[in-house]
Structures are given as C-alpha cells and as structure tokens.
Write a protein that holds these residues in place. Sequence first.
Motif, PDB file in Angstrom:
ATOM      1  N   ASN A  41      -5.432  82.259  65.035  1.00  0.00           N
ATOM      2  CA  ASN A  41      -4.308  81.927  64.137  1.00  0.00           C
ATOM      3  C   ASN A  41      -3.583  82.027  62.666  1.00  0.00           C
ATOM      4  N   SER A  42      -3.976  82.752  62.404  1.00  0.00           N
ATOM      5  CA  SER A  42      -3.510  82.944  61.327  1.00  0.00           C
ATOM      6  C   SER A  42      -2.372  84.341  61.589  1.00  0.00           C
ATOM      7  N   PHE A  43      -1.939  84.900  62.893  1.00  0.00           N
ATOM      8  CA  PHE A  43      -1.608  85.364  62.676  1.00  0.00           C
ATOM      9  C   PHE A  43      -0.032  84.168  63.426  1.00  0.00           C
ATOM     10  N   VAL A  44       1.480  83.978  63.050  1.00  0.00           N
ATOM     11  CA  VAL A  44       1.940  83.064  63.103  1.00  0.00           C
ATOM     12  C   VAL A  44       3.673  83.961  64.244  1.00  0.00           C
ATOM     13  N   SER A  45       4.260  85.211  63.637  1.00  0.00           N
ATOM     14  CA  SER A  45       4.970  85.771  64.477  1.00  0.00           C
ATOM     15  C   SER A  45       5.265  87.291  63.778  1.00  0.00           C
ATOM     16  N   SER A  51       0.416  89.053  53.720  1.00  0.00           N
ATOM     17  CA  SER A  51      -0.261  87.578  53.917  1.00  0.00           C
ATOM     18  C   SER A  51       1.581  86.900  53.741  1.00  0.00           C
ATOM     19  N   GLY A  52       1.841  85.863  54.077  1.00  0.00           N
ATOM     20  CA  GLY A  52       2.672  84.580  54.136  1.00  0.00           C
ATOM     21  C   GLY A  52       3.964  85.206  54.999  1.00  0.00           C
ATOM     22  N   SER A  53       4.872  84.702  53.994  1.00  0.00           N
ATOM     23  CA  SER A  53       6.721  85.764  55.243  1.00  0.00           C
ATOM     24  C   SER A  53       7.189  86.688  54.812  1.00  0.00           C
ATOM     25  N   GLY A  54       8.216  87.551  54.935  1.00  0.00           N
ATOM     26  CA  GLY A  54       8.619  88.536  54.532  1.00  0.00           C
ATOM     27  C   GLY A  54       9.161  89.243  54.925  1.00  0.00           C
ATOM     28  N   LEU A 107       3.403  90.195  73.009  1.00  0.00           N
ATOM     29  CA  LEU A 107       2.468  91.578  72.846  1.00  0.00           C
ATOM     30  C   LEU A 107       1.170  91.388  73.544  1.00  0.00           C
ATOM     31  N   TYR A 108       0.595  92.088  73.947  1.00  0.00           N
ATOM     32  CA  TYR A 108      -0.451  92.269  74.129  1.00  0.00           C
ATOM     33  C   TYR A 108      -1.906  92.645  74.016  1.00  0.00           C
ATOM     34  N   ILE A 119      -1.232  94.398  65.046  1.00  0.00           N
ATOM     35  CA  ILE A 119      -1.350  93.203  63.964  1.00  0.00           C
ATOM     36  C   ILE A 119      -2.193  92.843  63.592  1.00  0.00           C
ATOM     37  N   GLN A 120      -3.665  92.390  62.747  1.00  0.00           N
ATOM     38  CA  GLN A 120      -4.970  91.918  62.479  1.00  0.00           C
ATOM     39  C   GLN A 120      -6.168  93.081  63.030  1.00  0.00           C
TER      40      GLN A 120
END
Length: 232
Positions: free
Chosen positions: A190-194, A155-158, A215-216, A183-184
Amino acid sequence: MANVRFDTKQEEEIEYHTDSKSLNASLWTHKPDPSLGYGDTTTGSNLYTVLKKFLNNGRVSLCGAQVLIAVKRYPDESNVSDIITQLRANHVMVYIAVDSIPSGGSNSATLYEMSYQTNGYCAFATGFDLKWAFYCVTAIFGWPYQFLAQNFMVSGSGRIEIPAIKTPILPESTDMCIFAITIQNHTLDNSFVSMNHTIMGSDGYDVYKYPGDPLYGTAQSNGVASERIPLI
C-alpha cells in the motif's frame, strides 16, 4: 545458450546449446515439476549455487550474457555481493520474475539487488501477472541491445525527467524499442499510490503515455516504434 532447473531434490546439470532448436527441445523436456522439488516450505532455494556453477563453468564465454530466472522458492542468502561483483565484471545482465507467493525460503531482497546492480530488472507478481511479467522479460532476446538503465529512490510525490537520449537506430529508419519500469523491491504493497510516464519524441510528439496498460505486479513493459525516443 544454456538452461537448468533449480530447487530439485536431485540437482540437475546445466545444459548448453549452440542452436535455438536444441534449447527449445530441452526447455520442453525440463518443464517445472513440483514432484521433483524439496516438498517443504522451509528449505531455501539453491538458485545462487546453480548460478555460481554457470559463472565458473569454464566452457562458454560469460561476457555480455543475459540471464533470465523465474523464481517460486526464495533463497535464504542475505549477502550475494561476491556473485554481483562477478556478474558485473563480466557485464552479465540478470532479469528475474519472482512469484509474490513463495513456496519456501526467506529472502527475496537479494534477487532485486542482483538484478538492478547488473542493469537488469526484477518483477514481483503472481498468477497471470507473473506469467506476463516473465513474458515481457523475454523480449530482451528480440531487442538485445540495452542502452539505458537507471534507478531512483523516491518518496512522496514528484516528477523525474530523464535527459534526452538518441536511440542506436539508423537515420530514416524505424525499429521497435522496448522499455520497462519496475516499482518497489518487494511484493507490491500500500505504500505505492500511483505512477505515470510519457515517452516523447524530440519534436514534442507523445510517442507513448501511461497509464494505459496495467501494472503486472510491480512491473510495466511495452514497446514503441520510433526513430528518436527521449524519455520524460
């Protein structure tokens, strides 16, 4: 080798094959056919019923099997721990491509759970992205010896760094290694950013960098040719 269509009004039998020619012929004569389906948007998939039949077939060995599934209709089951236990006991890995736009059913979470609990992976996508995600899944047939699988809650960034690994490739030789990141555990939102990742050789040389390929849906997969592939 075996194949079967599920979610048909008349449940079909699993077909078993001893050569790729026979398997290929069966696949071509058993293409997805909506006219054979349930014809509604409420009935859940019978995927787990069919999978249980395979796990209890009594005809072929299960140990080390690789199961590839393409899903349009979601199952309704919320607890498949018994199936997961049986899959893990037989070292069966499950890879699933799930259409983000279902034709019915209510629960896709168990699909993701089943895949990651067996060291496979589950991709959510639709249209061309779904087609490509499933195509990437089939790469396991060309390079079947998986030697690393990890899952992270983030979660967040890192930044996450995976310890250096040594591929099972003979010294002074080069071969292709396939990698995949998902991912997910549901359709992309929208909770995925990059995200970006780098595959680096032990000499510090960047073997592969992403972003690059898209990403596919929720998956990104590619292959690299190298003798040594630690992951960062």
